[in-house]
Structure formats: C-alpha cells, structure tokens
Design an enzyme around this catalytic site. Structure first.
Site, PDB file in Angstrom:
ATOM      1  CE1 TYR A   1      -3.790  -2.326   0.246  1.00 40.32           C
ATOM      2  CE2 TYR A   1      -2.597  -3.305   2.077  1.00 40.32           C
ATOM      3  CZ  TYR A   1      -3.615  -3.358   1.151  1.00 40.32           C
ATOM      4  OH  TYR A   1      -4.457  -4.434   1.130  1.00 40.32           O
TER       5      TYR A   1
ATOM      6  CG  HIS B   1      -9.766  -2.141  -4.720  1.00 39.15           C
ATOM      7  ND1 HIS B   1     -10.130  -2.438  -3.424  1.00 39.15           N
ATOM      8  CD2 HIS B   1     -10.849  -2.392  -5.488  1.00 39.15           C
ATOM      9  CE1 HIS B   1     -11.385  -2.862  -3.417  1.00 39.15           C
ATOM     10  NE2 HIS B   1     -11.841  -2.831  -4.655  1.00 39.15           N
TER      11      HIS B   1
ATOM     12  NE  ARG C   1      -5.551  -9.530  -0.095  1.00 37.18           N
ATOM     13  CZ  ARG C   1      -5.943  -8.997   1.062  1.00 37.18           C
ATOM     14  NH1 ARG C   1      -7.001  -8.209   1.103  1.00 37.18           N
ATOM     15  NH2 ARG C   1      -5.275  -9.253   2.172  1.00 37.18           N
TER      16      ARG C   1
END
Length: 146
Positions: A23, A100, A111
């Site tokens: 991330y 996302h 996912r």
C-alpha cells in the site's frame, strides 16, 4: 459546486504502517488531503469518511443519495464478501466508482473477486493513491454524461 463522498473501508486507517510493500508509505490523512486539493481544483467539494464497520459504511452510502452527486469507494476487504454493501450501492441512484490501491487481481486468490464492482459505475485498481484521482476524474466524466 458538485459534492462527492469518498469512503474508505476497513484497515485503511492503517495506511502508512500496514503492509507498506503493498500500500505504500502514504497515510490516510495524506490521501484525504491530496484528494480534497484535487477536488477543489476541479470545483468539487469532497467529504471523506473511513470506517472499519460494515453498518457505518452502509449507512453513509444510504445517506449519500440525498447529499452527494457521487461516491468514490474503497470497500477494503468488504469488496470480496459484503453483499450488504453491494445491496446498499444497488439501492441508490448516484454513481459509485470502486477504487483499490493495489491490483486485487494480482494478489491472493480470495481477493480476485469483487462482489461490489457489478453495481458500481466502474472500478480502478492498482494505481496506488493516484487511482483515487483517476476515480474522481472518471466520476466527473460520468456525471457530465448523465
């Protein structure tokens, strides 16, 4: 001035410390500040909301229809199994863009599926924080087309 709601789901309050290899090092506060600045430059008022609780996210989606022209939504892990959030999106008449930070299709197999994408106007994945800006651009274009 158009109004847009930015909703971030579970664990996104941990940006900058959680799985930085996936991330990045940017925080939620940085993301929200950057998005507000981008929105303002486009003549858009942006409100930000984050919750780790499914019901709170559903409530904001329901309330949004009477306040905002559209929603940018990162449902986090709820993406993969929350039929309740999916149904909340389906119940409103304003467009929702799903975003996302990571490319969910390149990650763990659980996912890969989004149960929410089918009721969203579009989905943007894998572009980091820039994906949120792309979502804002896409949402504004969608509203122009309407």
């Amino acid at each position: 001035m158009k109004k847009v709601l930015l909703v971030n789901g579970p664990n996104l309050n941990r940006l900058g410390v959680r799985e930085v290899n996936v991330y990045g090092k940017g925080t939620l506060a940085t993301l929200e500040a950057d998005m507000k600045q981008e929105a303002e430059a486009m003549g858009v008022e942006l409100e930000c909301f984050q919750s780790n609780h499914e019901g709170a996210i559903i409530d904001r989606i329901h309330e949004a229809e009477d306040i905002y022209e559209g929603i940018i939504l990162n449902p986090g892990a709820f993406t993969h199994y929350s039929y309740a959030i999916r149904d909340a999106i389906a119940s409103i008449s304003i467009p929702v863009i799903e975003v996302h930070i990571s490319n969910i299709h390149q990650r763990e197999s659980f996912r890969h599926e989004s149960v929410t994408a089918a009721v969203c106007a579009g989905q943007i994945v894998g572009f980091g924080f820039y994906g949120y800006k792309l979502a804002l651009f896409a949402l504004m274009e969608k509203l122009r087309e309407a």
